[in-house]
Design an enzyme around this catalytic site. Structure first.
Site, PDB file in Angstrom:
ATOM      1  CB  CYS A  10      -1.096   0.053   1.095  1.00  0.00           C
ATOM      2  SG  CYS A  10      -0.268   0.079   2.738  1.00  0.00           S
ATOM      3  NE  ARG A  16      -4.623   1.492   1.497  1.00  0.00           N
ATOM      4  CZ  ARG A  16      -4.290   1.956   0.583  1.00  0.00           C
ATOM      5  NH1 ARG A  16      -5.011   2.016  -0.602  1.00  0.00           N
ATOM      6  NH2 ARG A  16      -3.406   3.172   0.545  1.00  0.00           N
ATOM      7  CG  ASP A 125      -5.476   5.581   2.496  1.00  0.00           C
ATOM      8  OD1 ASP A 125      -5.426   5.117   3.504  1.00  0.00           O
ATOM      9  OD2 ASP A 125      -4.671   6.465   2.183  1.00  0.00           O
TER      10      ASP A 125
HETATM   11  P1  4NP Z   1      -1.758   2.671   4.027  1.00  0.00           P
HETATM   12  O1  4NP Z   1      -2.649   4.039   4.523  1.00  0.00           O
HETATM   13  O2  4NP Z   1      -1.261   3.189   2.780  1.00  0.00           O
HETATM   14  O3  4NP Z   1      -3.166   1.799   3.875  1.00  0.00           O
HETATM   15  O4  4NP Z   1      -0.950   2.532   5.020  1.00  0.00           O
HETATM   16  C1  4NP Z   1      -1.894   5.252   4.708  1.00  0.00           C
HETATM   17  C2  4NP Z   1      -1.122   5.620   5.777  1.00  0.00           C
HETATM   18  C3  4NP Z   1      -0.398   6.652   5.998  1.00  0.00           C
HETATM   19  C4  4NP Z   1      -0.717   7.577   4.928  1.00  0.00           C
HETATM   20  C5  4NP Z   1      -1.621   7.529   4.118  1.00  0.00           C
HETATM   21  C6  4NP Z   1      -2.151   6.525   3.996  1.00  0.00           C
HETATM   22  N1  4NP Z   1      -0.047   8.934   5.243  1.00  0.00           N
HETATM   23  O5  4NP Z   1      -0.428   9.810   4.222  1.00  0.00           O
HETATM   24  O6  4NP Z   1       0.625   9.129   6.222  1.00  0.00           O
END
Ligand code: 4NP
Length: 153
Positions: A10, A16, A125
Site C-alpha cells: 500500500c 491496508r 485508503d
Molecule cells: P496505508 O494508509 O497506505 O493503507 O498504510 C496510509 C497510511 C499513511 C498515509 C496515507 C495512507 N499517510 O499519508 O501518512
C-alpha cells in the site's frame, strides 16, 4: 519453479497492507500452506512504525495479532524475492510499476484482481476515515486471502 512468495503493498504500510499480511498469514496457516508473506509501502513516511492502532484493533478483533509488524518501503530486491506483488489500489500499482526493474519476473497486480467479480477494484485508503472503513478493508483483504489460497491449492 520458485515457491510462492507474496508481497502486499500500500502507500504507508501501516493501514491496508499490514491487514492484508495478517489475513494472508491466517489463511495460509488455516490451510497448512507454507509460503513467504510480507508487506511494505511505496512511500517511506512510516518506515519502522507499527501498524496504525485501528488496523491492530481490527485484526485483534478477529484473533490476529499484527502489532509486531513494522513499516518498510518497497525495495528493488522485492522484485526478485517475491513471485507475486499485490497493490491495494491503482496509485500503488502505478508506483510499483514505476520502480520495477527490467527483467523482473514478479507478477504485479491489484489485490482485488484475485477475487472473482471484484477485478479492477481498489481497496480504499482508510487512513482518513473511521473504524468502519477499517472493517471494510478487513473484509476486502480477507476475501482476497481466501481467493489466493484457492488459487494456490
Ligand atoms: P496505508 O494508509 O497506505 O493503507 O498504510 C496510509 C497510511 C499513511 C498515509 C496515507 C495512507 N499517510 O499519508 O501518512
Amino acid at each position: 519453479m520458485q515457491n510462492p512468495a507474496l508481497l502486499f503493498v500500500c502507500l504507508g504500510n501501516i493501514c491496508r497492507s499490514p491487514l492484508a499480511e495478517g489475513a494472508m498469514r491466517a489463511a495460509a496457516e488455516r490451510h497448512g500452506l507454507a509460503i513467504e508473506i510480507d508487506s511494505c509501502g511505496t512511500a517511506a513516511y512510516h518506515v519502522g512504525s507499527p501498524p496504525d492502532p485501528r488496523s491492530v484493533e481490527t485484526a485483534a478483533a478477529k484473533g490476529i495479532d499484527i502489532s509486531d509488524l513494522r513499516g518498510r518501503q518497497l525495495a528493488q530486491e522485492d522484485f526478485i524475492r517475491f513471485t507475486h506483488i499485490f497493490a491495494m489500489d491503482h496509485h500503488n500499482l502505478t508506483n510499483i510499476e514505476a520502480v520495477m526493474p527490467a527483467g523482473s519476473n514478479a507478477a504485479v497486480m491489484l489485490l482485488m484482481d484475485m477475487v472473482p467479480g471484484r477485478e479492477g477494484a481498489a481497496i480504499a485508503d482508510p487512513y482518513y476515515d473511521g473504524e468502519d472503513q477499517f472493517e471494510i478493508t478487513w473484509q476486502d483483504v480477507s476475501a482476497a486471502a481466501e481467493a489466493i489460497v484457492r488459487a494456490l491449492t
